[in-house]
Design a protein around this motif. Sequence first.
Motif, PDB file in Angstrom:
ATOM      1  N   ARG A  66       7.342  75.936   8.022  1.00 36.17           N
ATOM      2  CA  ARG A  66       6.237  75.092   8.495  1.00 36.17           C
ATOM      3  C   ARG A  66       6.759  73.747   8.992  1.00 36.17           C
ATOM      4  O   ARG A  66       6.278  73.220   9.996  1.00 36.17           O
ATOM      5  N   GLU A 101       8.290  74.275  12.390  1.00 37.27           N
ATOM      6  CA  GLU A 101       7.225  74.428  13.387  1.00 37.27           C
ATOM      7  C   GLU A 101       6.611  73.078  13.741  1.00 37.27           C
ATOM      8  O   GLU A 101       6.367  72.781  14.912  1.00 37.27           O
ATOM      9  N   THR A 102       6.373  72.259  12.732  1.00 37.97           N
ATOM     10  CA  THR A 102       5.783  70.936  12.966  1.00 37.97           C
ATOM     11  C   THR A 102       6.735  70.067  13.790  1.00 37.97           C
ATOM     12  O   THR A 102       6.311  69.426  14.761  1.00 37.97           O
TER      13      THR A 102
END
Length: 132
Positions: free
Chosen positions: A98, A101-102
Amino acid sequence: MDKRLRKTERVLKVQEQLQKMAEWKLADLSRQAADLRNAQETLIQTLNDDEVLHGLFVESRARRLQTLAGEANQVDEAQEAQRKVVLERSMQVKRTERMVETLAEEHRRASEKKDYLMLLDSLASKNDASLP
């Protein structure tokens, strides 16, 4: 920004490798547990045989059965602990995924913003050049 993203991707790769290693260890413990169960079943079957010669070795086989049971308990405890490790590693991988991805999204947005600003600057400089 790009440097931070690359570092985080490297961390993700390391965490994925650690997760695989933890899963392999859990699989190895599962194989050990299955081997111990098979050995116990075989020993119990030989103890249940009614042949005369087997009666001579009942005590030693009973001790071996107790030893196998103790080993099986240790392996079961190790399996439970390893399941927790695998779960924790999996959660770490997900958190890092995550984060990657951020960071990738932030990097993409920053790159787009930079491109738009460069486009605006080039358009603004063309208009200034055409004025008398």
